[in-house]
Design a protein around this motif. Structure first.
Motif, mmCIF file in Angstrom:
data_model
loop_
_atom_site.group_PDB
_atom_site.id
_atom_site.type_symbol
_atom_site.label_atom_id
_atom_site.label_comp_id
_atom_site.label_asym_id
_atom_site.label_seq_id
_atom_site.Cartn_x
_atom_site.Cartn_y
_atom_site.Cartn_z
ATOM 1 N N PHE A 27 0.860 -1.184 0.000
ATOM 2 C CA PHE A 27 0.000 0.000 0.000
ATOM 3 C C PHE A 27 0.899 1.238 0.000
ATOM 4 N N THR A 28 0.293 2.383 -0.294
ATOM 5 C CA THR A 28 1.061 3.628 -0.353
ATOM 6 C C THR A 28 1.248 4.154 1.060
ATOM 7 N N THR A 69 7.745 6.434 22.155
ATOM 8 C CA THR A 69 7.854 7.389 21.063
ATOM 9 C C THR A 69 7.682 6.661 19.741
ATOM 10 N N ILE A 70 6.712 7.107 18.958
ATOM 11 C CA ILE A 70 6.483 6.527 17.637
ATOM 12 C C ILE A 70 7.182 7.381 16.596
ATOM 13 N N SER A 71 7.713 6.737 15.570
ATOM 14 C CA SER A 71 8.369 7.450 14.474
ATOM 15 C C SER A 71 8.135 6.680 13.179
ATOM 16 N N ARG A 72 8.415 7.341 12.055
ATOM 17 C CA ARG A 72 8.219 6.677 10.768
ATOM 18 C C ARG A 72 9.270 7.143 9.783
ATOM 19 N N ASP A 73 9.524 6.304 8.803
ATOM 20 C CA ASP A 73 10.433 6.627 7.697
ATOM 21 C C ASP A 73 9.674 6.333 6.413
ATOM 22 N N ASN A 74 9.168 7.370 5.777
ATOM 23 C CA ASN A 74 8.352 7.177 4.574
ATOM 24 C C ASN A 74 9.174 6.673 3.387
ATOM 25 N N ALA A 75 10.454 6.896 3.409
ATOM 26 C CA ALA A 75 11.309 6.389 2.329
ATOM 27 C C ALA A 75 11.501 4.882 2.431
ATOM 28 N N LYS A 76 11.387 4.356 3.644
ATOM 29 C CA LYS A 76 11.591 2.922 3.864
ATOM 30 C C LYS A 76 10.311 2.188 4.219
ATOM 31 N N ASN A 77 9.188 2.924 4.212
ATOM 32 C CA ASN A 77 7.891 2.309 4.521
ATOM 33 C C ASN A 77 7.906 1.591 5.868
ATOM 34 N N THR A 78 8.506 2.210 6.839
ATOM 35 C CA THR A 78 8.597 1.595 8.153
ATOM 36 C C THR A 78 8.090 2.539 9.241
ATOM 37 N N VAL A 79 7.578 1.945 10.283
ATOM 38 C CA VAL A 79 7.162 2.684 11.467
ATOM 39 C C VAL A 79 7.797 1.993 12.671
ATOM 40 N N SER A 80 8.223 2.794 13.628
ATOM 41 C CA SER A 80 8.935 2.253 14.789
ATOM 42 C C SER A 80 8.289 2.719 16.087
#
Length: 124
Positions: A27-28, A69-80
């Motif tokens: 998904f996008t 703490t939540i974070s995301r990397d849209n270039a890698k399609n990941t959420v942490s």
């Protein structure tokens, strides 16, 4: 086909830290708010945290505010999810999912399918 693959869980002592990651595909990613959820034994799955599409803001359940703490990397399609000062009541299987909107009260997951989750066990 939506895929959500969580990792990073483990056994940790009370007061310790863990960092969870979720790699997504199918998904996008960048157009969805993302969230973390958890399910403790004998309990229903509950929302833990959300992050806006561009990562500019985040919201948390009261039980984890100030510790997670939540974070995301849209270039890698990941959420942490960085989890600090863990407590025994944080013991659960943790899942990621897109969230049905972002803002107060917006906690429903978007996708009906879930990943396998990652087990977090906090010993007291």
């Amino acid at each position: 086909q939506v895929q959500l693959v969580e990792s990073g869980g483990g056994l940790v002592q009370s007061g310790g830290s863990l960092r969870l990651s979720c790699v997504t595909s199918g998904f996008t990613f960048s157009i969805y708010p993302m969230g973390w959820y958890r399910q403790a034994p004998w309990k229903e799955r509950e929302w833990v945290a959300s992050i806006a599409k561009n990562g500019s803001s985040s919201t948390y359940a009261d039980s984890v505010k100030g510790r997670f703490t939540i974070s995301r990397d849209n270039a890698k399609n990941t959420v942490s999810l960085q989890m600090n000062n863990l407590k025994s009541e944080d013991t659960a299987v943790y899942y990621c999912n897109a969230v049905n909107g972002y803002g107060p009260g917006r906690v429903r997951p978007w996708f009906s399918s879930w990943g396998q989750g990652t087990q977090v066990t906090v010993s007291s």
